[in-house]
Design a protein around this motif. Structure first.
Motif, PDB file in Angstrom:
ATOM      1  N   GLN A   1       1.383  -0.953  -0.185  1.00  0.00           N
ATOM      2  CA  GLN A   1       0.138   0.256  -0.117  1.00  0.00           C
ATOM      3  C   GLN A   1       0.492   1.076   0.017  1.00  0.00           C
ATOM      4  O   GLN A   1       0.162   2.098  -0.459  1.00  0.00           O
ATOM      5  CB  GLN A   1      -0.906   0.012   1.183  1.00  0.00           C
ATOM      6  N   ILE A   2       2.530   0.856   0.782  1.00  0.00           N
ATOM      7  CA  ILE A   2       3.506   2.014   0.119  1.00  0.00           C
ATOM      8  C   ILE A   2       3.628   1.342  -1.380  1.00  0.00           C
ATOM      9  O   ILE A   2       5.148   2.455  -0.642  1.00  0.00           O
ATOM     10  CB  ILE A   2       3.825   2.454   1.294  1.00  0.00           C
ATOM     11  N   GLY A   3       3.130   1.018  -1.728  1.00  0.00           N
ATOM     12  CA  GLY A   3       4.310   0.349  -2.988  1.00  0.00           C
ATOM     13  C   GLY A   3       5.695  -0.531  -2.836  1.00  0.00           C
ATOM     14  O   GLY A   3       6.026  -0.435  -3.815  1.00  0.00           O
ATOM     15  N   VAL A   4       5.427  -1.026  -1.882  1.00  0.00           N
ATOM     16  CA  VAL A   4       6.999  -1.663  -1.237  1.00  0.00           C
ATOM     17  C   VAL A   4       6.478  -3.338  -1.764  1.00  0.00           C
ATOM     18  O   VAL A   4       5.446  -3.899  -0.556  1.00  0.00           O
ATOM     19  CB  VAL A   4       7.854  -1.532   0.310  1.00  0.00           C
ATOM     20  N   PRO A   5       6.429  -4.511  -2.981  1.00  0.00           N
ATOM     21  CA  PRO A   5       5.723  -5.030  -2.744  1.00  0.00           C
ATOM     22  C   PRO A   5       6.455  -6.629  -1.357  1.00  0.00           C
ATOM     23  O   PRO A   5       6.946  -7.366  -2.636  1.00  0.00           O
ATOM     24  CB  PRO A   5       6.494  -5.606  -4.289  1.00  0.00           C
ATOM     25  N   LEU A   6       7.191  -6.286  -0.690  1.00  0.00           N
ATOM     26  CA  LEU A   6       7.353  -7.286   0.587  1.00  0.00           C
ATOM     27  C   LEU A   6       6.319  -7.987   1.273  1.00  0.00           C
ATOM     28  O   LEU A   6       5.303  -6.750   1.724  1.00  0.00           O
ATOM     29  CB  LEU A   6       8.743  -6.929   0.495  1.00  0.00           C
ATOM     30  N   ARG A   7       6.435  -9.191   2.137  1.00  0.00           N
ATOM     31  CA  ARG A   7       4.975  -9.593   2.683  1.00  0.00           C
ATOM     32  C   ARG A   7       5.516  -9.433   4.519  1.00  0.00           C
ATOM     33  O   ARG A   7       5.842  -9.914   5.015  1.00  0.00           O
ATOM     34  CB  ARG A   7       5.163 -10.997   2.224  1.00  0.00           C
ATOM     35  N   VAL A   8       4.763  -7.642   4.428  1.00  0.00           N
ATOM     36  CA  VAL A   8       4.721  -7.297   5.450  1.00  0.00           C
ATOM     37  C   VAL A   8       3.808  -6.087   5.819  1.00  0.00           C
ATOM     38  O   VAL A   8       3.412  -5.762   4.944  1.00  0.00           O
ATOM     39  CB  VAL A   8       6.272  -5.714   5.706  1.00  0.00           C
ATOM     40  N   ILE A   9       3.447  -6.303   6.886  1.00  0.00           N
ATOM     41  CA  ILE A   9       2.330  -5.744   7.666  1.00  0.00           C
ATOM     42  C   ILE A   9       2.604  -5.472   8.657  1.00  0.00           C
ATOM     43  O   ILE A   9       2.855  -5.532   9.507  1.00  0.00           O
ATOM     44  CB  ILE A   9       0.843  -7.154   7.694  1.00  0.00           C
ATOM     45  N   VAL A  10       1.615  -3.929   8.967  1.00  0.00           N
ATOM     46  CA  VAL A  10       1.554  -3.762  10.286  1.00  0.00           C
ATOM     47  C   VAL A  10       0.212  -3.515  11.077  1.00  0.00           C
ATOM     48  O   VAL A  10      -0.923  -3.535   9.486  1.00  0.00           O
ATOM     49  CB  VAL A  10       2.509  -2.129  10.494  1.00  0.00           C
ATOM     50  N   MET A  11      -0.365  -3.175  12.222  1.00  0.00           N
ATOM     51  CA  MET A  11      -1.584  -3.338  13.232  1.00  0.00           C
ATOM     52  C   MET A  11      -1.720  -2.768  13.909  1.00  0.00           C
ATOM     53  O   MET A  11      -0.701  -2.871  14.824  1.00  0.00           O
ATOM     54  CB  MET A  11      -2.390  -4.719  12.472  1.00  0.00           C
ATOM     55  N   ASP A  12      -2.379  -2.094  14.554  1.00  0.00           N
ATOM     56  CA  ASP A  12      -2.797  -0.981  15.385  1.00  0.00           C
ATOM     57  C   ASP A  12      -4.287  -1.613  16.206  1.00  0.00           C
ATOM     58  O   ASP A  12      -4.993  -0.972  14.886  1.00  0.00           O
ATOM     59  CB  ASP A  12      -2.217  -0.117  16.122  1.00  0.00           C
ATOM     60  N   LEU A  13      -5.138  -2.635  16.534  1.00  0.00           N
ATOM     61  CA  LEU A  13      -6.231  -2.809  16.984  1.00  0.00           C
ATOM     62  C   LEU A  13      -6.838  -2.401  17.828  1.00  0.00           C
ATOM     63  O   LEU A  13      -8.008  -2.422  18.334  1.00  0.00           O
ATOM     64  CB  LEU A  13      -6.544  -4.073  17.129  1.00  0.00           C
ATOM     65  N   ALA A  14      -5.478  -1.241  18.919  1.00  0.00           N
ATOM     66  CA  ALA A  14      -6.669  -0.665  19.913  1.00  0.00           C
ATOM     67  C   ALA A  14      -7.543   0.422  20.230  1.00  0.00           C
ATOM     68  O   ALA A  14      -7.404   0.881  18.656  1.00  0.00           O
ATOM     69  CB  ALA A  14      -5.767   0.172  20.893  1.00  0.00           C
ATOM     70  N   ARG A  15      -8.468   0.555  21.024  1.00  0.00           N
ATOM     71  CA  ARG A  15      -9.606   1.267  20.467  1.00  0.00           C
ATOM     72  C   ARG A  15      -8.812   2.775  20.806  1.00  0.00           C
ATOM     73  O   ARG A  15      -8.017   3.155  21.867  1.00  0.00           O
ATOM     74  CB  ARG A  15     -10.772   0.807  21.297  1.00  0.00           C
ATOM     75  N   ASP A  16      -9.322   3.825  20.745  1.00  0.00           N
ATOM     76  CA  ASP A  16      -9.608   5.020  20.959  1.00  0.00           C
ATOM     77  C   ASP A  16      -9.656   5.131  22.724  1.00  0.00           C
ATOM     78  O   ASP A  16     -10.576   4.815  23.383  1.00  0.00           O
ATOM     79  CB  ASP A  16     -11.081   6.442  21.104  1.00  0.00           C
ATOM     80  N   GLY A  17      -8.556   5.686  23.167  1.00  0.00           N
ATOM     81  CA  GLY A  17      -8.650   6.026  24.690  1.00  0.00           C
ATOM     82  C   GLY A  17      -7.779   4.674  24.803  1.00  0.00           C
ATOM     83  O   GLY A  17      -6.843   4.325  26.236  1.00  0.00           O
ATOM     84  N   GLU A  18      -7.027   3.280  24.781  1.00  0.00           N
ATOM     85  CA  GLU A  18      -6.510   2.535  25.332  1.00  0.00           C
ATOM     86  C   GLU A  18      -4.985   3.122  24.006  1.00  0.00           C
ATOM     87  O   GLU A  18      -4.827   3.730  23.395  1.00  0.00           O
ATOM     88  CB  GLU A  18      -6.710   1.371  24.769  1.00  0.00           C
ATOM     89  N   GLU A  19      -3.696   2.266  25.200  1.00  0.00           N
ATOM     90  CA  GLU A  19      -2.691   2.576  24.889  1.00  0.00           C
ATOM     91  C   GLU A  19      -2.477   1.957  23.894  1.00  0.00           C
ATOM     92  O   GLU A  19      -2.824   0.650  23.168  1.00  0.00           O
ATOM     93  CB  GLU A  19      -1.911   1.747  25.773  1.00  0.00           C
ATOM     94  N   PRO A  20      -1.832   2.643  22.484  1.00  0.00           N
ATOM     95  CA  PRO A  20      -1.279   1.708  21.699  1.00  0.00           C
ATOM     96  C   PRO A  20      -0.996   0.563  21.489  1.00  0.00           C
ATOM     97  O   PRO A  20      -0.183   0.374  22.780  1.00  0.00           O
ATOM     98  CB  PRO A  20       0.111   3.004  20.429  1.00  0.00           C
ATOM     99  N   ASP A  21      -1.004  -0.284  20.176  1.00  0.00           N
ATOM    100  CA  ASP A  21      -0.907  -1.699  20.448  1.00  0.00           C
ATOM    101  C   ASP A  21      -0.341  -2.497  19.533  1.00  0.00           C
ATOM    102  O   ASP A  21      -0.577  -3.106  18.582  1.00  0.00           O
ATOM    103  CB  ASP A  21      -2.213  -2.612  21.040  1.00  0.00           C
ATOM    104  N   PRO A  22       0.815  -1.459  18.316  1.00  0.00           N
ATOM    105  CA  PRO A  22       1.931  -1.543  17.331  1.00  0.00           C
ATOM    106  C   PRO A  22       1.788  -3.605  17.146  1.00  0.00           C
ATOM    107  O   PRO A  22       1.756  -4.270  18.273  1.00  0.00           O
ATOM    108  CB  PRO A  22       2.545  -0.764  17.433  1.00  0.00           C
ATOM    109  N   ARG A  23       1.593  -4.136  15.939  1.00  0.00           N
ATOM    110  CA  ARG A  23       2.086  -5.513  16.044  1.00  0.00           C
ATOM    111  C   ARG A  23       1.967  -5.687  14.583  1.00  0.00           C
ATOM    112  O   ARG A  23       1.775  -4.727  13.646  1.00  0.00           O
ATOM    113  CB  ARG A  23       0.900  -6.369  16.056  1.00  0.00           C
TER     114      ARG A  23
END
Ligand code: ZN
Length: 176
Positions: A52-74
């Motif tokens: 999605q930023i133009g780099v064709p590698l098998r890499v993903i980031v995610m953060d499912l924390a809700r508003d007001g919760e601590e960030p939870d980067p994966r």
């Protein structure tokens, strides 16, 4: 860290199949994931695949924390789906590459996944709920598949037209 430009439909690069990361999780890959996370937070979104930023590698980031919760980067390098259960459930999905379009997509409720994390450790676990939805959506990006590809041709065309029109409008506003 830097915020990168997010590709939107109908950019043909979003159809590319991403390649596995070779040689484990290097500092270069960590730098890529740092940029991806910053770009995702800025958007804002809950998941982003490197293509999605133009780099064709098998890499993903995610953060499912809700508003007001601590960030939870994966972080996911070379993720694989090992197993899914048959039972499916619907979820109204969106995508940073198809801005302002949402539609209900049916996917398996749980899936077992394997990936390398930020430290390069191999993790194997079950994902369910929003985690299962998001990892399946992001892993589709690695195969060049977008959530709108599951919709009817008419709905898909409408979605692409909407994004195109919005981008033209934005360009005009910018020029004015
Ligand atoms: Zn997406």
């Amino acid at each position: 860290m830097a915020i990168r430009e997010i590709l939107t439909v109908p950019d043909p690069r979003l159809k590319d199949v991403s390649k596995p990361v070779e040689g484990g999780v290097s500092d270069d890959i960590r730098a890529l994931m740092d940029d991806m996370l910053e770009t995702m937070y800025d958007a804002p979104g809950i998941g982003l695949a490197a293509i999605q930023i133009g780099v064709p590698l098998r890499v993903i980031v995610m953060d499912l924390a809700r508003d007001g919760e601590e960030p939870d980067p994966r972080y996911f390098v070379n993720p694989e789906i090992l197993e899914t259960i048959e039972e499916t459930s619907p979820y109204e999905e969106g995508c940073l590459s198809v801005p302002d379009v949402f539609d209900e997509i049916e996917r398996p409720r749980r899936c077992r996944i394997r990936y390398l994390n930020y430290e390069g450790d191999e993790i194997e676990e079950w994902a369910e709920g929003l985690y299962a939805v998001c990892i399946q959506h992001e892993m589709d990006h690695l195969e060049g598949t977008l959530f709108i590809d599951y919709l009817s041709r008419l709905k898909r065309q409408r979605a692409v037209d909407k994004v195109r029109k919005a981008r033209r409008q934005k360009a005009r506003d910018h020029a004015a």
